[in-house]
Structure formats: structure tokens, C-alpha cells
Design a protein around this motif. Structure first.
Motif, PDB file in Angstrom:
ATOM      1  N   SER A  91       0.648  -1.077  -0.040  1.00  0.00           N
ATOM      2  CA  SER A  91      -0.116  -0.106   0.081  1.00  0.00           C
ATOM      3  C   SER A  91       1.004   1.327   0.102  1.00  0.00           C
ATOM      4  N   LYS A  92       0.230   2.536  -0.016  1.00  0.00           N
ATOM      5  CA  LYS A  92       1.098   3.724   0.334  1.00  0.00           C
ATOM      6  C   LYS A  92       1.403   3.574   1.697  1.00  0.00           C
ATOM      7  N   VAL A  93       2.300   4.541   1.876  1.00  0.00           N
ATOM      8  CA  VAL A  93       2.686   4.607   3.357  1.00  0.00           C
ATOM      9  C   VAL A  93       1.706   5.649   4.087  1.00  0.00           C
ATOM     10  N   TYR A  94       1.426   5.530   5.168  1.00  0.00           N
ATOM     11  CA  TYR A  94       0.426   6.602   5.967  1.00  0.00           C
ATOM     12  C   TYR A  94       1.429   6.866   7.141  1.00  0.00           C
ATOM     13  N   GLN A  95       1.214   8.144   7.388  1.00  0.00           N
ATOM     14  CA  GLN A  95       1.658   8.725   8.868  1.00  0.00           C
ATOM     15  C   GLN A  95       0.694   8.229   9.908  1.00  0.00           C
ATOM     16  N   LYS A 153      -1.387   4.407  17.444  1.00  0.00           N
ATOM     17  CA  LYS A 153      -1.774   5.420  16.715  1.00  0.00           C
ATOM     18  C   LYS A 153      -1.972   4.994  15.323  1.00  0.00           C
ATOM     19  N   PHE A 154      -2.974   4.009  15.141  1.00  0.00           N
ATOM     20  CA  PHE A 154      -3.440   3.396  13.787  1.00  0.00           C
ATOM     21  C   PHE A 154      -4.149   4.360  13.053  1.00  0.00           C
ATOM     22  N   ASN A 155      -3.608   4.504  11.601  1.00  0.00           N
ATOM     23  CA  ASN A 155      -4.267   5.504  10.637  1.00  0.00           C
ATOM     24  C   ASN A 155      -5.244   4.770  10.035  1.00  0.00           C
ATOM     25  N   GLU A 156      -6.445   5.118  10.317  1.00  0.00           N
ATOM     26  CA  GLU A 156      -7.687   4.583   9.910  1.00  0.00           C
ATOM     27  C   GLU A 156      -7.814   4.546   8.362  1.00  0.00           C
ATOM     28  N   ASP A 157      -7.006   5.167   7.503  1.00  0.00           N
ATOM     29  CA  ASP A 157      -6.835   5.247   5.790  1.00  0.00           C
ATOM     30  C   ASP A 157      -6.520   3.961   5.612  1.00  0.00           C
ATOM     31  N   LEU A 158      -5.591   3.219   6.389  1.00  0.00           N
ATOM     32  CA  LEU A 158      -4.801   2.179   5.871  1.00  0.00           C
ATOM     33  C   LEU A 158      -5.807   0.894   5.903  1.00  0.00           C
ATOM     34  N   MET A 159      -5.831   0.397   4.588  1.00  0.00           N
ATOM     35  CA  MET A 159      -6.810  -0.996   4.729  1.00  0.00           C
ATOM     36  C   MET A 159      -5.827  -2.001   4.154  1.00  0.00           C
ATOM     37  N   TRP A 160      -6.547  -3.194   4.305  1.00  0.00           N
ATOM     38  CA  TRP A 160      -5.794  -4.387   3.631  1.00  0.00           C
ATOM     39  C   TRP A 160      -6.856  -5.593   3.411  1.00  0.00           C
ATOM     40  N   ASP A 161      -6.462  -6.676   2.607  1.00  0.00           N
ATOM     41  CA  ASP A 161      -7.253  -7.701   2.292  1.00  0.00           C
ATOM     42  C   ASP A 161      -7.316  -8.575   3.472  1.00  0.00           C
ATOM     43  N   ALA A 162      -8.377  -9.141   3.817  1.00  0.00           N
ATOM     44  CA  ALA A 162      -8.458 -10.097   4.781  1.00  0.00           C
ATOM     45  C   ALA A 162      -7.818 -11.345   4.354  1.00  0.00           C
TER      46      ALA A 162
END
Length: 170
Positions: A91-95, A153-162
């Protein structure tokens, strides 16, 4: 003046993109080192790549290494062999607070008397030093809620496949 502002903006966007690519490349490189240690059964080294809350979730380093070695013995009973593990996407990198997070999708192939099994899962990559070094959480056996609790501090925009699992007949 407009040309100067446009040029400056273009340079900043280019620098950000270049920086993202370098950070992602380093995360992938580190993940591959971890995968290589796992495939070579260098479990003490493998566990050192894990995020501290992942190690705690697994019962501590010594317990987890013992479990991985016990799994090897079980695999022998079922004639199960790990064929490969490879990174298939990032994925892209999230702050996320002071950390950087990204998701790395991994494909695991194993063979047994039953055929070839392909398991796709995701590693949550976490860097506390702006991408210089990375630690990982395996998400395949956890719910998103469990993963979120493991990361301050989890970034809620980060998603991943199950993930997915399939066995191909011989």
C-alpha cells in the motif's frame, strides 16, 4: 511568479513521491529479509523483525520460537513443505502519530500430498524512525480490531485484504 510557484509545487510533489518510493522499497526489503529468515528456519532472527506487541501477542520470543519449531515437526507428519513466500503488493505509506504504516501483501505457497496450497495474507509494516527500519505484525490470524489494539496510533485510512486460502489439487 505563477511559473515559480508551479515549479516549486511540482518539485515538492516529486520529492514526496520519490521519498514514498524509497520508504516503500526499504519496507519491502526488510519484509523480504524477514521472509527469508522464516523460510531458512532462522526463527530467532525472524522474530526480531516483529513489532513488540506482536511478540507479546505470541507469548514472548522464546515461546513463539518454540511454537514455530513445533509447527515444523507437525509439517513433517503431514508431508507439508513450504515452497515459497513472495511479496505481491504494497500500500502507500501512511503517517500514524510518530510512526509510518503500510500494508504488504504476501503470497505463501506450500505443497503436501493433497496438492499445492496458496495463502495470501498481509503484513502491517511499522516504522518508528521515518522509514529507516521496520517491524511487522502478521494480520492473517487477527481481526482488524485486534490489530488496531496492537498499534497505538493506527491510521484508519490504511486498509488491507482479509486474505485468501485455496488448495490446488495435484
Amino acid at each position: 511568479m505563477k511559473k515559480t510557484v508551479s515549479l516549486l509545487l511540482l518539485l515538492l510533489v516529486g520529492q514526496f513521491t520519490f521519498s514514498q518510493q524509497n520508504v516503500i522499497a526499504n519496507a519491502k526489503r526488510t519484509a523480504q529479509l524477514m521472509i527469508d529468515d522464516y523460510l531458512k528456519k532462522k526463527y530467532e532472527n525472524y522474530v526480531d523483525f516483529l513489532y513488540p506487541t506482536e511478540i507479546k501477542y505470541r507469548g514472548g520470543k522464546d515461546k513463539f520460537v518454540s511454537l514455530l519449531k513445533a509447527n515444523d515437526e507437525s509439517d513433517k507428519l503431514f508431508n507439508l513443505k513450504r515452497v515459497s513466500q513472495k511479496i505481491i503488493s504494497t500500500s502507500k505509506v501512511y503517517q500514524a502519530g510518530k510512526e509510518l504504516h503500510c500494508a504488504i501483501s504476501v503470497e505463501n505457497k506450500s505443497r503436501s500430498d493433497m496438492g499445492t496450497t496458496i495463502l495470501r495474507t498481509t503484513l502491517l509494516a511499522i516504522s518508528a524512525d521515518q522509514g529507516k527500519s521496520w517491524k511487522f505484525i502478521t494480520t492473517g490470524d487477527k481481526t482488524p480490531t485486534q490489530v488496531h489494539k496492537m498499534v497505538p496510533k493506527f491510521n484508519e485510512d490504511l486498509m488491507w485484504d482479509a486474505g485468501s486460502f485455496k488448495t490446488l489439487k495435484k
